[in-house]
Design a protein around this motif. Sequence first.
Motif, PDB file in Angstrom:
ATOM      1  N   ALA A 264      13.069  11.085  -1.363  1.00  0.00           N
ATOM      2  CA  ALA A 264      13.226  11.161   0.086  1.00  0.00           C
ATOM      3  C   ALA A 264      12.733  12.511   0.606  1.00  0.00           C
ATOM      4  CB  ALA A 264      14.688  10.936   0.467  1.00  0.00           C
ATOM      5  N   VAL A 265      13.103  13.587  -0.087  1.00  0.00           N
ATOM      6  CA  VAL A 265      12.689  14.933   0.352  1.00  0.00           C
ATOM      7  C   VAL A 265      11.173  15.105   0.212  1.00  0.00           C
ATOM      8  CG1 VAL A 265      12.888  17.392  -0.176  1.00  0.00           C
ATOM      9  CG2 VAL A 265      14.943  15.994  -0.017  1.00  0.00           C
ATOM     10  N   ASP A 266      10.591  14.572  -0.873  1.00  0.00           N
ATOM     11  CA  ASP A 266       9.121  14.583  -1.016  1.00  0.00           C
ATOM     12  C   ASP A 266       8.444  13.941   0.188  1.00  0.00           C
ATOM     13  OD1 ASP A 266       8.719  15.833  -3.441  1.00  0.00           O
ATOM     14  OD2 ASP A 266       8.842  13.991  -4.621  1.00  0.00           O
ATOM     15  N   LEU A 267       8.915  12.738   0.534  1.00  0.00           N
ATOM     16  CA  LEU A 267       8.268  12.008   1.628  1.00  0.00           C
ATOM     17  C   LEU A 267       8.484  12.716   2.957  1.00  0.00           C
ATOM     18  CD1 LEU A 267       8.948   8.262   0.757  1.00  0.00           C
ATOM     19  CD2 LEU A 267       6.982   9.685   0.212  1.00  0.00           C
ATOM     20  N   LEU A 268       9.671  13.310   3.130  1.00  0.00           N
ATOM     21  CA  LEU A 268       9.934  14.038   4.377  1.00  0.00           C
ATOM     22  C   LEU A 268       8.962  15.206   4.524  1.00  0.00           C
ATOM     23  CD1 LEU A 268      11.676  14.596   6.899  1.00  0.00           C
ATOM     24  CD2 LEU A 268      13.249  15.886   5.436  1.00  0.00           C
TER      25      LEU A 268
ATOM     26  N   ASP B 124       0.802  -1.230   0.000  1.00  0.00           N
ATOM     27  CA  ASP B 124       0.000   0.000   0.000  1.00  0.00           C
ATOM     28  C   ASP B 124       0.829   1.272   0.000  1.00  0.00           C
ATOM     29  OD1 ASP B 124      -2.190  -1.655   0.261  1.00  0.00           O
ATOM     30  OD2 ASP B 124      -2.124  -1.600   2.448  1.00  0.00           O
ATOM     31  N   ILE B 125       2.069   1.169   0.482  1.00  0.00           N
ATOM     32  CA  ILE B 125       2.860   2.385   0.690  1.00  0.00           C
ATOM     33  C   ILE B 125       4.129   2.336  -0.151  1.00  0.00           C
ATOM     34  CG2 ILE B 125       4.125   3.758   2.405  1.00  0.00           C
ATOM     35  CD1 ILE B 125       2.103   2.714   4.481  1.00  0.00           C
ATOM     36  N   PRO B 126       4.216   3.207  -1.166  1.00  0.00           N
ATOM     37  CA  PRO B 126       5.432   3.215  -1.980  1.00  0.00           C
ATOM     38  C   PRO B 126       6.626   3.687  -1.138  1.00  0.00           C
ATOM     39  CG  PRO B 126       3.642   4.532  -2.992  1.00  0.00           C
ATOM     40  CD  PRO B 126       3.231   4.214  -1.597  1.00  0.00           C
ATOM     41  N   HIS B 127       7.788   3.144  -1.439  1.00  0.00           N
ATOM     42  CA  HIS B 127       9.025   3.533  -0.742  1.00  0.00           C
ATOM     43  C   HIS B 127       8.932   3.320   0.773  1.00  0.00           C
ATOM     44  CE1 HIS B 127       9.992   5.286  -4.575  1.00  0.00           C
ATOM     45  NE2 HIS B 127       8.932   6.049  -4.504  1.00  0.00           N
ATOM     46  N   LEU B 128       8.362   2.181   1.150  1.00  0.00           N
ATOM     47  CA  LEU B 128       8.209   1.912   2.588  1.00  0.00           C
ATOM     48  C   LEU B 128       9.543   2.000   3.322  1.00  0.00           C
ATOM     49  CD1 LEU B 128       6.258   1.053   4.863  1.00  0.00           C
ATOM     50  CD2 LEU B 128       6.762  -1.325   4.293  1.00  0.00           C
ATOM     51  N   GLU B 129      10.632   1.642   2.626  1.00  0.00           N
ATOM     52  CA  GLU B 129      11.948   1.649   3.298  1.00  0.00           C
ATOM     53  C   GLU B 129      12.341   3.059   3.738  1.00  0.00           C
ATOM     54  OE1 GLU B 129      11.354   1.194   0.188  1.00  0.00           O
ATOM     55  OE2 GLU B 129      12.649   2.545  -0.947  1.00  0.00           O
ATOM     56  N   ILE B 130      11.883   4.065   3.005  1.00  0.00           N
ATOM     57  CA  ILE B 130      12.194   5.447   3.408  1.00  0.00           C
ATOM     58  C   ILE B 130      11.382   5.835   4.648  1.00  0.00           C
ATOM     59  CG2 ILE B 130      12.181   7.876   2.663  1.00  0.00           C
ATOM     60  CD1 ILE B 130      12.719   6.996  -0.160  1.00  0.00           C
ATOM     61  N   HIS B 131      10.136   5.357   4.701  1.00  0.00           N
ATOM     62  CA  HIS B 131       9.330   5.618   5.895  1.00  0.00           C
ATOM     63  C   HIS B 131       9.944   4.965   7.131  1.00  0.00           C
ATOM     64  CE1 HIS B 131       6.025   7.751   4.042  1.00  0.00           C
ATOM     65  NE2 HIS B 131       6.153   6.926   3.016  1.00  0.00           N
TER      66      HIS B 131
ATOM     67  N   ARG C 150       3.010  23.685   0.904  1.00  0.00           N
ATOM     68  CA  ARG C 150       3.659  22.404   0.630  1.00  0.00           C
ATOM     69  C   ARG C 150       4.973  22.659  -0.093  1.00  0.00           C
ATOM     70  NH1 ARG C 150       6.054  18.462  -2.730  1.00  0.00           N
ATOM     71  NH2 ARG C 150       5.809  16.492  -1.654  1.00  0.00           N
ATOM     72  N   GLU C 151       4.932  23.634  -1.009  1.00  0.00           N
ATOM     73  CA  GLU C 151       6.110  23.919  -1.826  1.00  0.00           C
ATOM     74  C   GLU C 151       7.262  24.498  -1.004  1.00  0.00           C
ATOM     75  OE1 GLU C 151       4.753  26.262  -5.054  1.00  0.00           O
ATOM     76  OE2 GLU C 151       6.442  25.713  -6.353  1.00  0.00           O
ATOM     77  N   SER C 152       6.941  25.470  -0.134  1.00  0.00           N
ATOM     78  CA  SER C 152       8.033  26.084   0.626  1.00  0.00           C
ATOM     79  C   SER C 152       8.549  25.128   1.711  1.00  0.00           C
ATOM     80  CB  SER C 152       7.612  27.441   1.206  1.00  0.00           C
ATOM     81  OG  SER C 152       6.562  27.298   2.135  1.00  0.00           O
ATOM     82  N   VAL C 153       7.662  24.303   2.269  1.00  0.00           N
ATOM     83  CA  VAL C 153       8.123  23.312   3.254  1.00  0.00           C
ATOM     84  C   VAL C 153       9.037  22.305   2.569  1.00  0.00           C
ATOM     85  CG1 VAL C 153       7.404  21.392   4.752  1.00  0.00           C
ATOM     86  CG2 VAL C 153       6.154  23.551   4.812  1.00  0.00           C
ATOM     87  N   ARG C 154       8.659  21.901   1.360  1.00  0.00           N
ATOM     88  CA  ARG C 154       9.493  20.963   0.619  1.00  0.00           C
ATOM     89  C   ARG C 154      10.863  21.582   0.313  1.00  0.00           C
ATOM     90  NH1 ARG C 154      12.217  18.994  -3.427  1.00  0.00           N
ATOM     91  NH2 ARG C 154      11.911  16.805  -3.974  1.00  0.00           N
ATOM     92  N   ALA C 155      10.858  22.863  -0.074  1.00  0.00           N
ATOM     93  CA  ALA C 155      12.124  23.535  -0.369  1.00  0.00           C
ATOM     94  C   ALA C 155      12.998  23.615   0.882  1.00  0.00           C
ATOM     95  CB  ALA C 155      11.860  24.927  -0.932  1.00  0.00           C
ATOM     96  N   ALA C 156      12.366  23.846   2.039  1.00  0.00           N
ATOM     97  CA  ALA C 156      13.128  23.902   3.292  1.00  0.00           C
ATOM     98  C   ALA C 156      13.737  22.531   3.612  1.00  0.00           C
ATOM     99  CB  ALA C 156      12.237  24.375   4.436  1.00  0.00           C
TER     100      ALA C 156
END
Lengths: 203, 203
Positions: B180-184, A147-154, B85-91
Amino acid sequence: MSRRANKMRTYQKLLRGAIRLIHRSGLHTLTTGKVASESGMAQPTFYVHFADMNTLLQKAASELSDAIFRRLQPIREQVMDGPSRESVRAACATAVNALVDDPRYAEIYLRYRRDPHTPLGERFLEFTDEVRGALYSDLCALGLNRDIPHLEIHVEMIFGMTLGLIEAIVDRRIGDLEIAVDLLADSIIAQLESHSTRARDVA
Amino acid sequence: MSRRANKMRTYQKLLRGAIRLIHRSGLHTLTTGKVASESGMAQPTFYVHFADMNTLLQKAASELSDAIFRRLQPIREQVMDGPSRESVRAACATAVNALVDDPRYAEIYLRYRRDPHTPLGERFLEFTDEVRGALYSDLCALGLNRDIPHLEIHVEMIFGMTLGLIEAIVDRRIGDLEIAVDLLADSIIAQLESHSTRARDVA
């Protein structure tokens, strides 16, 4: 006390003495003489139990790591049997408490866990990999990797978030453990749910 | 090249030489002779620039910390001007890149940041407090402390989550920085939104 029990007691005293010294003055001023004296023994006693300082440090790191891993085992099974807010919260509480119950151990783990140039760090690196791997495989066994893409990053983020809280508790920036564990569990659930394709399909 | 520029170049060469050695063999086998030789200089040159090894380590930690803090400044202002969302992602991208752009520096920060028994750790502890404090005060300036109970605990988790990702990138467990940055960014937003009393009132 039997001779064997007596020997075990001395062994544990030396380990605990070393832990106190490392906590107080760091790793690099540590000597076998200081460890013996801190533990209320003569220096030759050190060598009855440990071949050298590196052996003691490996043993200390292994005992700590194994104890934490054993403590996590029952709650991992509980989450696998019935994943719920309650069981996730219980798992978070167990993980946090396994470390902060003895802030001295926690501090030493946090301080040396990335230092491959010490026997402590070597063992802690393995331990960290084991825990991270266990978390990932548990989440996969629950089907979350579907269900969750990139689970390893989570998993990396959940692990970091948990260590962040443990650091803050050890450093006494956070006083209320119950609230901290509540927020940790809820944040993990919010993070995973917000990235679940299944949740999005339902919505 | 002017004499001053030349002196600065030698100074930087010694700092970088020390960083390479620490990365390779740790802190406790470091000598002024090794640093000079690694930087292609004679040992006396070391003492033209640094009073002793501790001074070099303090300078190295300060330069690294200041550089990261400076790099975060513009993006902090951007988020304050318009949190999205955009500025948080940039940070998030700026914070992660500020460390992983030089994985050697990142590794040294991660390894020694909790070791108060080294001049590196001393400075890194201050730096960590500064960054955490800046994050907390930015979120307060955005009014989040009114909507989110125990905001200080969330700051600890966000900080831990970010360091967890940085560790995974430095250790090459995560390869794709953009994902990784997207998910963060999304996880931070999900975490804060799920705890906002305002969101709950609206819903």
